[in-house]
Design an enzyme around this catalytic site. Structure first.
Site, PDB file in Angstrom:
ATOM      1  N   HIS A   1      -7.633 -15.246  -2.262  1.00 49.08           N
ATOM      2  CA  HIS A   1      -6.730 -16.014  -1.423  1.00 49.08           C
ATOM      3  C   HIS A   1      -7.303 -16.164  -0.029  1.00 49.08           C
ATOM      4  CE1 HIS A   1      -4.450 -12.718   0.673  1.00 49.08           C
ATOM      5  NE2 HIS A   1      -4.500 -12.124  -0.802  1.00 49.08           N
TER       6      HIS A   1
ATOM      7  N   CYS B   1      -4.971  -7.772  -4.157  1.00 49.71           N
ATOM      8  CA  CYS B   1      -5.711  -9.101  -4.406  1.00 49.71           C
ATOM      9  C   CYS B   1      -6.960  -9.212  -3.568  1.00 49.71           C
ATOM     10  CB  CYS B   1      -4.698 -10.010  -3.927  1.00 49.71           C
ATOM     11  SG  CYS B   1      -3.502 -10.564  -5.126  1.00 49.71           S
TER      12      CYS B   1
END
Length: 523
Positions: A424, A443
């Protein structure tokens, strides 16, 4: 009279030649009679008896039974003269296991007597053949498979494991090709590159390695034009690892040395600088023996990778210690971006998935662990905490509204997995300027998310750059389903040879090398 004499001479010559030929044929027959063709019967009974005597090899029993069944219970490695040539090739490969970063530690020393002195070989011919066959499978397992899947999972390696096809190995015995890897196609290609690097670094070690560069607590830096005895030490060190082409012994920090330092920085995870700092000296002083250990550890990791992976038409790979993402298309690097990965307490998982969706202007659904550890304490101290953080309650959970300050940035890339890991964007752009970038909750944050989206959607003409920009800034979440799925591989390599042939070392940010090295040295 002359004609008659000539005729008699011809007859005698014919008889002599005929007798000689008969005698030669007779001798050949005698030789065949003296040395009959070796024929051993190696059936299930003989195999079972072997493993009763040598139980440490029992895990190869099924493969061995299958192999001899194909060969009609006949020997594989012996003929009238002893061990066949391919058997000797196998033993030489076994004795050279250190070239593969492994120890030569076959469980039974009897194997040495088979090859190094027939007089000392106390094994029967049947057990000799069986012992060599077990050596064959031992070698194949150690070099081509490495540690079993249970061990790699215990080391938190969740990428799909290469399956060692013993059927193929069995068949290739008859072709005598399995242990000859000239084509370098049996393994993940990085394995062979690291093996070459191991050979080079062992040569450096054999020649004395490199000296420790001596500095004291007063040392701060060296820049272009500075003069110091330390400079000549640094120059010698960079020459040994080919970061500079020539060691002119100069104690002046010249442009050649600065260029050599930049080369070193590039291949050791440093951001480029024009000064030689204490942190550089510390890294340069890592002994060659430690660098060799790092290479060996990463060769083992390469054994776990299926070589078919890199033959895919397109895929994304992330190397955690390198803090880098690569998009590979048609075996070429089509795109690369710096990344931020998980902190030591919230490590990014080593695994693979298939990218299925791109989400523009995403909500961030806050994980329960973060709600408990950060948000609830924040709310207890500040009643306006949610509004100030652009957060809202959503069906009993908390989510952050889309926008430039959203923790996921303006776009995220999903590949479903049980660890809830994805790629992301992030509003914290300054983190990408740091050398060590382990800051996330697990992440992977991408420095160039817009460019990544453009690259992934390149084959869909409807998604122009303008449309992508609009979707990213819409402040309204929208999903795009990728038509041509992208495999994503998140790996962990602290030594890596790049496509230009340069050996790169990266810091072991999750301290994973030592535990694997311990297993390798205990074997």
């Amino acid at each position: 009279m002359k004609i008659w004499c000539s005729f008699i001479a011809f007859v005698f010559l014919f008889l002599a030649v005929s007798c000689k030929g008969d005698k030669k044929e007779e001798n050949q027959k005698k030789e065949k009679a003296v040395v009959p063709e070796l024929r051993l019967t190696i059936d299930t009974t003989a195999i079972a008896s072997f493993y009763e005597t040598y139980p440490k090899l029992k895990n190869f029993e099924e493969q061995v039974k299958s192999l001899y069944k194909k060969k009609n219970a006949s020997q594989l490695w012996l003929d009238n003269k002893g061990v066949v040539e391919f058997g000797n090739t196998l033993f030489n490969k076994y004795k050279g296991l250190e070239n593969e970063g492994l120890k030569a530690n076959f469980p039974y020393k009897e194997i040495n007597a088979v090859f190094e002195g027939n007089a000392d070989n106390k094994l029967s011919k049947v057990n000799t053949d069986l012992m060599i066959t077990n050596l064959y499978f031992y070698y194949a397992e150690k070099v081509y498979r490495g540690f079993d899947e249970k061990t790699s999972i215990s080391l938190e390696w969740l990428l799909p494991r290469k399956k060692l096809n013993y059927q193929v190995f069995s068949d290739s015995i008859f072709e005598k090709s399995t242990i000859n890897d000239d084509k370098k196609s049996k393994m993940f290609s990085q394995y062979y590159k690291l093996r070459d690097a191991l050979k080079r670094y062992r040569e450096i070690e054999k020649n004395g390695g490199w000296k420790t560069i001596e500095i004291d607590d007063t040392y701060k830096s060296l820049k272009l034009g500075d003069s110091s005895p330390i400079v000549s030490q640094i120059r010698e060190r960079l020459f040994i690892t080919r970061d500079i082409k020539e060691d002119n012994k100069s104690a002046v920090c010249d442009s050649t040395l600065i260029k050599g330092l930049k080369s070193y920085e590039l291949h050791h995870g440093f951001a480029p600088k024009n000064t030689i700092l204490p942190e550089h000296i510390t890294d340069l002083n890592i002994p060659v023996s430690d660098r060799i250990k790092t290479i060996i550890v990463n060769m083992e990791r390469c054994r776990w990778i299926d070589p078919k992976l890199e033959k895919g038409q397109q895929y994304i790979e992330v190397n955690i210690p390198e803090f880098k993402l690569y998009l590979i298309r048609d075996r070429q690097i089509a795109f690369t971006s710096p990344v931020v990965v998980g902190k030591a307490m919230t490590k990014t998982v080593i695994f693979s998935g298939t990218m299925s969706n791109i989400v523009f202007s995403p909500y961030w659904n806050v994980p329960p662990s973060i709600i408990a550890a950060e948000i609830k304490p924040g709310m207890a101290k500040n009643k306006n905490y949610l509004a100030q953080k652009n957060l809202e309650w959503n069906n009993g959970a908390v989510r952050q509204l889309p926008g430039k300050n959203n923790s996921l940035g303006l776009v995220k890339f999903l590949f479903p997995n049980s660890s809830n890991i994805y790629l992301h964007d992030t509003p914290s752009k300054s983190l990408f300027e740091r050398e060590s970038r382990a800051f996330s909750h697990g992440c992977v944050r991408v420095a160039k998310p817009r460019e990544l989206a453009i690259e992934i959607l390149k084959e869909d003409p409807k998604w122009t750059e303008a449309r992508i920009d609009k979707a990213m800034h819409a402040k309204k979440e929208s999903w795009y389903t990728i038509k041509k799925k992208f495999p994503v591989y998140i790996g962990y390599f602290t030594a890596w040879v790049d496509r230009e042939g340069n050996l790169n070392f990266y810091k072991d940010i999750y301290q994973r090398d030592e535990s694997l090295l311990k297993l390798l040295t205990e074997e």
